[in-house]
Write a protein that holds these residues in place. Structure first.
Motif, PDB file in Angstrom:
ATOM      1  N   VAL A 105       0.739  -1.109  -0.058  1.00 52.62           N
ATOM      2  CA  VAL A 105       0.051   0.199  -0.014  1.00 52.62           C
ATOM      3  C   VAL A 105       1.096   1.233  -0.016  1.00 52.62           C
ATOM      4  N   THR A 106       0.819   2.089  -0.941  1.00 49.24           N
ATOM      5  CA  THR A 106       1.587   3.318  -0.875  1.00 49.24           C
ATOM      6  C   THR A 106       0.695   4.477  -0.431  1.00 49.24           C
ATOM      7  N   ALA A 107      -0.458   4.677  -0.723  1.00 48.06           N
ATOM      8  CA  ALA A 107      -1.141   5.623  -0.074  1.00 48.06           C
ATOM      9  C   ALA A 107      -2.767   5.581  -0.116  1.00 48.06           C
ATOM     10  N   GLY A 108      -3.314   6.428   0.618  1.00 47.32           N
ATOM     11  CA  GLY A 108      -4.855   6.270   0.674  1.00 47.32           C
ATOM     12  C   GLY A 108      -5.395   7.537  -0.027  1.00 47.32           C
ATOM     13  N   GLU A 109      -6.255   7.536  -0.781  1.00 50.35           N
ATOM     14  CA  GLU A 109      -6.811   8.979  -1.510  1.00 50.35           C
ATOM     15  C   GLU A 109      -8.320   9.040  -1.036  1.00 50.35           C
ATOM     16  N   PHE A 110      -8.426  10.254  -0.134  1.00 49.84           N
ATOM     17  CA  PHE A 110      -9.768  10.491   0.248  1.00 49.84           C
ATOM     18  C   PHE A 110     -10.564  11.621  -0.515  1.00 49.84           C
ATOM     19  N   PRO A 111     -11.779  11.429  -0.633  1.00 46.54           N
ATOM     20  CA  PRO A 111     -12.480  12.571  -1.356  1.00 46.54           C
ATOM     21  C   PRO A 111     -12.689  13.663  -0.113  1.00 46.54           C
ATOM     22  N   LEU A 112     -12.401  14.987  -0.529  1.00 43.86           N
ATOM     23  CA  LEU A 112     -12.810  16.017   0.504  1.00 43.86           C
ATOM     24  C   LEU A 112     -14.219  15.674   0.870  1.00 43.86           C
ATOM     25  N   ALA A 113     -14.516  16.086   2.288  1.00 44.31           N
ATOM     26  CA  ALA A 113     -15.828  15.956   2.874  1.00 44.31           C
ATOM     27  C   ALA A 113     -16.753  17.205   2.035  1.00 44.31           C
ATOM     28  N   GLY A 114     -17.842  16.942   1.357  1.00 43.51           N
ATOM     29  CA  GLY A 114     -18.459  17.741   0.721  1.00 43.51           C
ATOM     30  C   GLY A 114     -19.430  18.898   1.659  1.00 43.51           C
ATOM     31  N   ALA A 115     -19.586  20.200   1.048  1.00 44.80           N
ATOM     32  CA  ALA A 115     -20.210  21.047   1.865  1.00 44.80           C
ATOM     33  C   ALA A 115     -21.605  20.302   2.266  1.00 44.80           C
ATOM     34  N   GLY A 116     -21.872  20.555   3.615  1.00 49.44           N
ATOM     35  CA  GLY A 116     -23.225  20.000   4.334  1.00 49.44           C
ATOM     36  C   GLY A 116     -22.954  18.951   4.784  1.00 49.44           C
ATOM     37  N   TYR A 117     -21.922  18.226   4.677  1.00 51.23           N
ATOM     38  CA  TYR A 117     -21.760  16.584   5.129  1.00 51.23           C
ATOM     39  C   TYR A 117     -21.277  16.871   6.530  1.00 51.23           C
ATOM     40  N   GLN A 118     -21.698  16.089   7.394  1.00 47.12           N
ATOM     41  CA  GLN A 118     -21.213  15.731   8.832  1.00 47.12           C
ATOM     42  C   GLN A 118     -20.655  14.578   9.169  1.00 47.12           C
ATOM     43  N   SER A 119     -19.706  14.351  10.085  1.00 42.34           N
ATOM     44  CA  SER A 119     -19.161  13.344  10.382  1.00 42.34           C
ATOM     45  C   SER A 119     -18.996  13.043  11.970  1.00 42.34           C
ATOM     46  N   VAL A 120     -19.520  11.702  12.209  1.00 43.59           N
ATOM     47  CA  VAL A 120     -19.353  11.332  13.498  1.00 43.59           C
ATOM     48  C   VAL A 120     -18.772   9.993  13.754  1.00 43.59           C
TER      49      VAL A 120
END
Ligand SMILES: Cc1cc2nc3c(=O)[nH]c(=O)nc-3n(C[C@H](O)[C@H](O)[C@H](O)COP(=O)(O)OP(=O)(O)OC[C@H]3O[C@@H](n4cnc5c(N)ncnc54)[C@H](O)[C@@H]3O)c2cc1C
Ligand code: FES
Ligand code: FES
Lengths: 284, 161
Positions: A167-182
């Protein structure tokens, strides 16, 4: 206990790593932070002949934001993720999750890539990667390829990695506008592997939840995306009724293996509790 | 391939070079090769924290790092921190609060505590507990340890709370 005897090399390039892995096959093991591998060697759970320390390979560490993607290099430590302003800003789910990854002295050394490659079903990053629909970059002798997190975790400690691949990296999409995380988990002691945990990410507007991605950890042999629970809450406010409807789906959706301390029934109960709390917190 | 490697570390300010087995973890190297027995080995799989030492300024589990992985790096042990006076106030607070009984966990506790004290001077009691969660103590019941840390945090910030 003490680890069995082995040899150790620290190559300075990916090419050398691939050569060594080619030459020694399954008698060689990749060593990153060693926070899982050395524990298992001390317990004599495996007896490799050669450890290939990849921490001398340049370019595998660090966090970078470009366009709509956050890239986390495989050798990035838990500590670097925990203290990164970019992660806090763009991947709040991961920022919350990392505080639950092991203990301070282990976070100083353990790596993102090691956690992904190990694929412990109770680990935090795999569930976050599934919730956030991340992609992993894998590299081997034959070149680079990309595999979605949702296809990467195949079974208990089983991944899409081929022999000789890193594994050389992980690519995460930026959290979109209005999205919440818990991110929530229950563990016997802070920092221990979770009994059950939940990585939740959803669009929240006017108190209503939609496009929820609810990835459970400790709830099966891989991270489990609870799609029925997400469907049950789609477009609704998380009131008692909606939460109960979502919770009711879990018995069927989660395979829920018992562990040393908790029965299947206990774990299912805890998963329902976490789901209720997370849905409430998402819309709060 | 060789199962022993020539390894150079700077331990408590002194540079040492030894040919050592690849499989030897840092705690055993410090204890058996250098006679620095402050870092204890409890579980040897990362759970108890008794083996905590500092490598390049950060705490690590001595049982989960091979000595060869520390090649070229700077290692500080409880002996070094004790002799330099870096944690004299913390040690004093441990005494006053009865934060140690048998003392087995204490070197690791002090190493972990010093990392928090020096990096997060405003840590709350909850943050202290979260940071210290990786260190087991079978004697004190932890409250006295947290009390000692709170006191040192306050006094390092300047004066009692
Ligand atoms: C007491 C304790 C508690 C812990 N609690 C948690 C927890 O709550 N949550 C959690 O997620 N983790 C936990 N961990 C594990 C820790 O997070 C490890 O750091 C992590 O799982 C592995 O990362 P590493 O860099 O240490 O990998 P290593 O131990 O070096 O390697 C782990 C495995 O992955 C392989 N590997 C490593 N890097 C790569 C790569 N780039 N490509 C391909 N294969 C690779 C190795 O060959 C090995 O099989 C805990 C560990 C301990 C000792
Ligand atoms: S001996 Fe290292 S953590 Fe227990
Ligand atoms: S004082 Fe005995 S283990 Fe902590």
């Amino acid at each position: 206990m003490k680890a069995p005897e082995f040899s150790y090399v620290k190559p300075g390039s990916l090419g050398e790593v691939f050569d060594l892995l080619d030459r020694h096959g399954d008698r060689a093991r990749v060593l990153a932070g060693g926070q899982s591998l050395l524990a298992s060697l001390n317990l004599r759970l495996s007896e490799p002949e050669l450890l290939v320390d990849i921490t001398g390979v340049p370019g595998l560490s660090g966090i970078a934001v470009s366009g709509q993607t956050v890239r986390i290099g495989a050798l990035t430590t838990h500590r670097q993720i925990e203290t990164s302003a970019q992660i806090a800003r763009h991947l709040p789910l991961l920022a919350q999750a990392v505080r639950n990854v092991a203990h301070a002295a282990i976070r100083n050394v353990g790596t993102f890539g090691g956690s992904i490659a190990l694929a412990d079903p109770a680990a935090e990053y795999p569930a976050c990667a599934v919730a956030l629909d991340a992609t992993f970059v894998l590299a081997g002798r034959a070149g680079e390829r990309r595999v979605k997190a949702r296809e990467f975790f195949r079974g208990l400690y089983e991944t899409a990695l081929n022999p000789g691949e890193l594994v050389t990296a992980g690519e995460f999409p930026l959290a979109g506008a209005g999205y919440q995380s818990v991110f929530l988990e229950l563990a016997r002691r802070h920092g221990d592997y979770a009994i059950v945990g939940l990585a939740a990410h959803a669009l929240v507007a006017g108190g209503r939840i939609s496009d929820a991605r609810l990835a459970f950890l400790g709830a099966g042999s891989t991270p489990v995306l609870a799609v029925r629970a997400a469907a049950a809450i789609e477009g609704r406010q998380p009131d008692a009724q909606a939460i109960a409807a979502a919770q009711a789906t879990l018995a069927e959706e989660l395979e829920m293996l018992a562990d040393l301390y908790s029965s299947r029934a206990t774990k299912l109960h805890l998963a329902r509790v976490l789901l209720g709390r997370a849905l409430g917190a998402l819309a709060a | 391939m060789d199962k022993t490697l020539l390894t150079t570390l700077t331990v408590n300010g002194k540079t040492v070079t030894r040919r050592i087995p690849a499989r030897q973890h840092l705690s055993d190297f410090l204890r058996d090769e250098l006679g620095l027995t402050g870092a204890h080995t409890g579980c040897e799989h990362g759970v108890c924290g008794a083996c905590t030492v500092r490598v390049d300024g950060m705490t690590v589990r001595g049982c989960l790092m091979l000595a060869v992985q520390a090649n070229g790096r700077k290692v500080d042990t409880i002996e070094g921190l004790s002799d330099s006076g870096e944690i004299a106030d913390l040690q004093g607070a441990f005494h006053r609060h009865n934060a140690l009984q048998c003392g087995f966990c204490t070197p690791g506790m002090l190493m972990s505590a010093q990392e928090l004290l020096s990096s997060r001077p405003d840590a709350t009691r909850d943050e202290i507990r979260a940071h210290m969660a990786g260190n087991y103590c079978r004697c004190t019941g932890y409250h006295a340890i947290v009390d000692a840390l709170e006191e040192v945090l306050a006094s390092r910030r300047g004066g009692p709370k």
